[in-house]
Scaffold this active site. Sequence first.
Site, short mmCIF file in Angstrom:
data_model
loop_
_atom_site.label_atom_id
_atom_site.label_comp_id
_atom_site.label_asym_id
_atom_site.label_seq_id
_atom_site.Cartn_x
_atom_site.Cartn_y
_atom_site.Cartn_z
N TYR A 1 0.86 -1.19 0.00
CA TYR A 1 0.00 0.00 0.00
C TYR A 1 0.90 1.24 0.00
O TYR A 1 1.60 1.51 0.97
CB TYR A 1 -0.89 0.04 1.23
CG TYR A 1 -1.96 -1.02 1.31
CD1 TYR A 1 -2.28 -1.81 0.21
CD2 TYR A 1 -2.67 -1.24 2.49
CE1 TYR A 1 -3.27 -2.77 0.28
CE2 TYR A 1 -3.66 -2.20 2.57
CZ TYR A 1 -3.96 -2.97 1.48
OH TYR A 1 -4.94 -3.92 1.56
N LEU B 1 -18.68 -1.89 1.85
CA LEU B 1 -19.43 -0.82 1.19
C LEU B 1 -19.24 -0.87 -0.32
O LEU B 1 -19.63 0.07 -1.03
CB LEU B 1 -18.99 0.56 1.72
CG LEU B 1 -19.13 0.80 3.22
CD1 LEU B 1 -18.68 2.22 3.57
CD2 LEU B 1 -20.56 0.56 3.68
N ARG C 1 -16.54 -0.51 -1.88
CA ARG C 1 -15.63 0.62 -2.17
C ARG C 1 -16.38 1.95 -2.31
O ARG C 1 -16.02 2.79 -3.12
CB ARG C 1 -14.81 0.32 -3.41
CG ARG C 1 -13.93 -0.91 -3.23
CD ARG C 1 -13.23 -1.31 -4.51
NE ARG C 1 -12.45 -2.51 -4.26
CZ ARG C 1 -12.93 -3.75 -4.26
NH1 ARG C 1 -14.21 -3.95 -4.52
NH2 ARG C 1 -12.16 -4.79 -4.01
N GLY C 2 -17.43 2.08 -1.53
CA GLY C 2 -18.18 3.33 -1.53
C GLY C 2 -19.39 3.33 -2.43
O GLY C 2 -20.20 4.26 -2.37
N SER D 1 -22.57 3.50 -0.49
CA SER D 1 -22.79 4.76 0.24
C SER D 1 -22.99 5.93 -0.71
O SER D 1 -23.15 7.08 -0.27
CB SER D 1 -21.59 5.05 1.16
OG SER D 1 -20.40 5.21 0.42
#
Length: 332
Positions: free
Chosen positions: A62, A211, A213-214, A217
């Site tokens: 990362y 989620l 990756r959003g 939401s």
Amino acid sequence: MTTERSIEPRQLGATGPTVFPFALGCMGMSGMYGATNDDESIGTIHAALDNGVDLLDTGDFYGCGHNEMLIGRALKDRRDRAMLSVKFGALRSPEGGWIGVDGRPNSVKNFAAYSLTRLGVDHIDIYRLARLDPQVPIEETIGAIADLVKAGYVRHIGLSEVGVDTIRRAHSVHPICDLQIEYSLISRDPETAIFPVLDELGIGVTAYGVLSRGLLSGSAPTAPNDFRAHLPRFSGENLTKNQPLIDELKKIAAEKGATPSQIAIAWVLAKNPKIIPLIGARKLSQLSESLAAVQVRLSTEELTHIEDAIPATAIAGTRYSEDQMQMLDSER
């Protein structure tokens, strides 16, 4: 929203540690979703620890080591308050491209040495290969991590995105703490074959992408370096087709007095007490919203209603691009 209740910790598999009901996924703090701020990220990690979140998830790739160094800074005076789950083995090019996986025994120990240094710790709590290396038998990779366990550098061994055969073979070498795999209201494939084997063997789950990756939401990629722009579910007609599902979740959330993110997290928490969701909160506001999700109760009837209203079969697009999907042992 329901009134606040005591938070029950969850054990990560038969042999793993007992942790807060969700873990903090730190990948997004190193640029995968666009610009980040290190001070804000460290503040979020500190706030998570202050609220009882005690498992941090990272990967040595990362930000090409940035994420581990960031966590090292955050834990400088509070290492005893956090457990660390570290993925290794993914290879990056200088421009950030994915160029393979290395699960060779000597590489395992080399990766661990660098992670221990960047994190500033004397041991890693859970260590796992990020993706199966098709050139190296899983028994050899797990055997190398088992050597690290014996030497005191690693406490528990995990797996990531592997299928049933690999799980069984790995577990025969050394007890596996947990499998890290994508699991959400709209990514439910592990329920069919993988989860029953985990239950049989006493292996826990750390679920990422709760989620999607959003997507659930209502978040969408905006920055040029946001990797979601290359994911099928966020692309073109697929995003248009997925919008009604997102709208349905918003409706359900409003009826419950919660946010869509909280309902998506609460759904995963309610499905199985052996699952620990990985919450990728980069900001204090996101963390606060996620912490409130632990207080959301969903009855059996509500779970059924949510699943009927937002069936996983209705989602348009795979969770990764076609070439990435072909690399996933869990999809075979």
